[in-house]
Scaffold this active site. Structure first.
Site, PDB file in Angstrom:
ATOM      1  N   PRO A  92       0.714  -1.372  -0.322  1.00  0.00           N
ATOM      2  CA  PRO A  92      -0.009   0.407   0.117  1.00  0.00           C
ATOM      3  C   PRO A  92       0.823   0.931  -0.335  1.00  0.00           C
ATOM      4  CG  PRO A  92      -0.293  -1.399   2.206  1.00  0.00           C
ATOM      5  CD  PRO A  92       0.565  -2.059   0.926  1.00  0.00           C
ATOM      6  N   VAL A  93       0.048   1.946  -0.638  1.00  0.00           N
ATOM      7  CA  VAL A  93       0.889   3.707  -0.799  1.00  0.00           C
ATOM      8  C   VAL A  93       0.667   4.746   0.560  1.00  0.00           C
ATOM      9  CG1 VAL A  93       1.240   3.682  -3.087  1.00  0.00           C
ATOM     10  CG2 VAL A  93      -0.500   4.813  -2.532  1.00  0.00           C
ATOM     11  N   GLY A  96       4.209   3.869   4.881  1.00  0.00           N
ATOM     12  CA  GLY A  96       5.180   3.183   5.599  1.00  0.00           C
ATOM     13  C   GLY A  96       5.840   1.947   5.651  1.00  0.00           C
ATOM     14  N   LEU A  97       5.419   1.322   4.435  1.00  0.00           N
ATOM     15  CA  LEU A  97       6.144   0.110   3.688  1.00  0.00           C
ATOM     16  C   LEU A  97       6.780   0.757   3.321  1.00  0.00           C
ATOM     17  CD1 LEU A  97       3.048  -2.058   3.970  1.00  0.00           C
ATOM     18  CD2 LEU A  97       4.998  -2.442   5.238  1.00  0.00           C
ATOM     19  N   GLY A  98       7.145   1.427   2.650  1.00  0.00           N
ATOM     20  CA  GLY A  98       8.091   1.683   1.465  1.00  0.00           C
ATOM     21  C   GLY A  98       8.052   1.284   0.265  1.00  0.00           C
ATOM     22  N   SER A  99       6.669   1.923  -0.240  1.00  0.00           N
ATOM     23  CA  SER A  99       6.237   1.384  -1.577  1.00  0.00           C
ATOM     24  C   SER A  99       7.092   2.215  -2.407  1.00  0.00           C
ATOM     25  CB  SER A  99       4.657   1.787  -1.503  1.00  0.00           C
ATOM     26  OG  SER A  99       4.150   2.743  -1.387  1.00  0.00           O
ATOM     27  N   ALA A 101      10.394   3.488  -2.346  1.00  0.00           N
ATOM     28  CA  ALA A 101      12.113   3.238  -2.446  1.00  0.00           C
ATOM     29  C   ALA A 101      12.068   2.065  -3.575  1.00  0.00           C
ATOM     30  CB  ALA A 101      11.962   3.326  -1.288  1.00  0.00           C
ATOM     31  N   ASP A 143      14.908   3.858   4.518  1.00  0.00           N
ATOM     32  CA  ASP A 143      13.918   3.053   3.661  1.00  0.00           C
ATOM     33  C   ASP A 143      14.961   2.657   2.472  1.00  0.00           C
ATOM     34  OD1 ASP A 143      11.788   4.507   5.420  1.00  0.00           O
ATOM     35  OD2 ASP A 143      11.039   4.760   3.611  1.00  0.00           O
TER      36      ASP A 143
HETATM   37  O1  PMV Z   1       6.705   6.818   6.974  1.00  0.00           O
HETATM   38  P1  PMV Z   1       8.379   6.380   6.085  1.00  0.00           P
HETATM   39  O2  PMV Z   1       7.970   4.636   5.891  1.00  0.00           O
HETATM   40  O3  PMV Z   1       8.709   7.043   4.612  1.00  0.00           O
HETATM   41  O4  PMV Z   1       9.339   6.437   6.671  1.00  0.00           O
HETATM   42  C1  PMV Z   1      10.021   8.499   7.314  1.00  0.00           C
HETATM   43  C2  PMV Z   1      10.329   8.263   8.709  1.00  0.00           C
HETATM   44  C3  PMV Z   1      11.423   9.358   8.945  1.00  0.00           C
HETATM   45  O5  PMV Z   1      12.254   8.904   9.523  1.00  0.00           O
HETATM   46  C4  PMV Z   1       9.446   9.756   9.537  1.00  0.00           C
HETATM   47  C5  PMV Z   1      11.689  10.247   7.264  1.00  0.00           C
HETATM   48  C6  PMV Z   1      13.091   9.797   7.046  1.00  0.00           C
HETATM   49  O6  PMV Z   1      13.649   9.939   6.192  1.00  0.00           O
HETATM   50  O7  PMV Z   1      13.870   8.584   7.653  1.00  0.00           O
END
Ligand code: PMV
Length: 308
Positions: A92-93, A96-99, A101, A143
């Site tokens: 899922p976009v 927080g799962l890095g979709s 990257a 990520d």
């Molecule tokens: O939401 P994500 O999985 O892109 O994680 C972001 C993590 C942060 O520490 C908030 C930002 C970063 O660039 O590390």
């Protein structure tokens, strides 16, 4: 030919990692973006299998995935191959799962496959990082690093990454709040807090300490201690204003189902949370409890031990 890249989740240290503190992230090996090569002889394009969306490549375009193609062609000194890269993503976009990257890495790998050239992980990682900057402004680099190397990592900006080795087995349950949330506004809000408040700076330092302790307990395999650190980290992230009612609700539900610890994961405000379970049976119970509490999806991911 088929290429892929994994999803990731941040276990501890998100947000603080932007200020030079360490963070620890794990790959989610069963959750991937797949990129297949098809329709040779057609102009270079990217087609998203699930939603009828496509992009035709031309140099210098703004879309991050077309930019990724520019970077790979530049790095390898190649002309665009005549092929379609078909994308299928289970990630899922904006959750927080890095979709983002993972998509960039999968496209980079597929393009190299089409060109018949090899781009090592180090080179691919720095190209994906360039694209991450387009998504997030000032990404820490965690990520892209975990996604490209597919290993749990402790990452600290300026010091690079350190692979985490452990003999213990860890069972994590991820709960998706179903509420997509962009990382950039959350990072910018934390920056405003950080610049005007000593208390916020102090929280960032405390998160850094938690992450260093988490590194030691992971190596020792002390899952109970790791659970307590996750709980503490969640409270500090709440103070940085990056949690949400849904995330707090899911964290509570996981704890009531017996999780050793639970916290939001990633940029926050929405997206996913992570819970630590003592074994597979408890992980299943926590996943059920999260679904009942309203999680849009749950994912169980196990690391270390015999299932590594
Ligand atoms: O939401 P994500 O999985 O892109 O994680 C972001 C993590 C942060 O520490 C908030 C930002 C970063 O660039 O590390």
């Amino acid at each position: 030919m088929e290429f892929s890249a994994v999803a990731k989740f941040i276990l501890v240290g998100e947000h603080a990692v932007v200020y030079g503190e360490p963070a620890i992230a794990f790959p989610v090996l069963a959750l991937r973006v797949t990129a297949r090569l098809r329709d040779w002889g057609q102009p270079l394009s990217i087609v998203f299998r699930d939603n009828d969306f496509s992009l035709i490549y031309a140099p210098g375009q703004a879309h991050p995935l077309l930019k990724m193609i520019d970077l790979v062609l530049g790095e390898t000194g190649s002309e665009p191959p005549q092929v379609c890269i078909e994308i299928e993503s289970g990630i899922p976009v904006a959750s927080g799962l890095g979709s983002g990257a993972s998509l960039s890495a999968a496209v980079g790998r597929a393009l190299c496959g089409a060109l018949g050239c090899v781009l090592g992980n180090e080179a691919l990682n720095s190209l994906v990082y360039e694209i991450e900057k387009m998504h997030h402004g000032t990404p820490s680099g965690i990520d892209n690093t975990v996604i490209v190397y597919e290993q749990p990592m402790l990452y600290q900006h300026g010091r690079g990454f350190k692979q985490l080795d452990t003999f213990a087995q860890f069972h994590f349950v991820l709960g998706d709040s179903g509420h997509a949330s962009l990382t950039r506004p959350a990072v910018e809000d934390v920056k405003r807090l950080y610049e005007k408040s000593e208390a916020a700076k102090n929280i960032i330092t405390q998160i850094g300490k938690i992450t260093r302790e988490a590194e030691q307990v992971i190596i020792r395999g002390d899952i109970n201690a790791l659970g307590s650190l996750l709980d503490l980290n969640h409270v500090l992230l709440q103070k940085l204003t990056v949690s949400s009612e849904e995330l707090d609700h899911l964290v509570k539900a996981a704890k009531s189902a017996g999780a050793l610890g639970a916290k939001l994961s990633g940029g926050g405000r929405g997206g996913i949370m992570v819970a630590l379970a003592k074994d597979q049976k408890q992980a299943d119970a926590i996943a059920d409890a999260l679904s009942l509490a309203g999680a849009a999806h749950t994912y169980i991911t196990t690391f270390g031990g015999s299932e590594k």
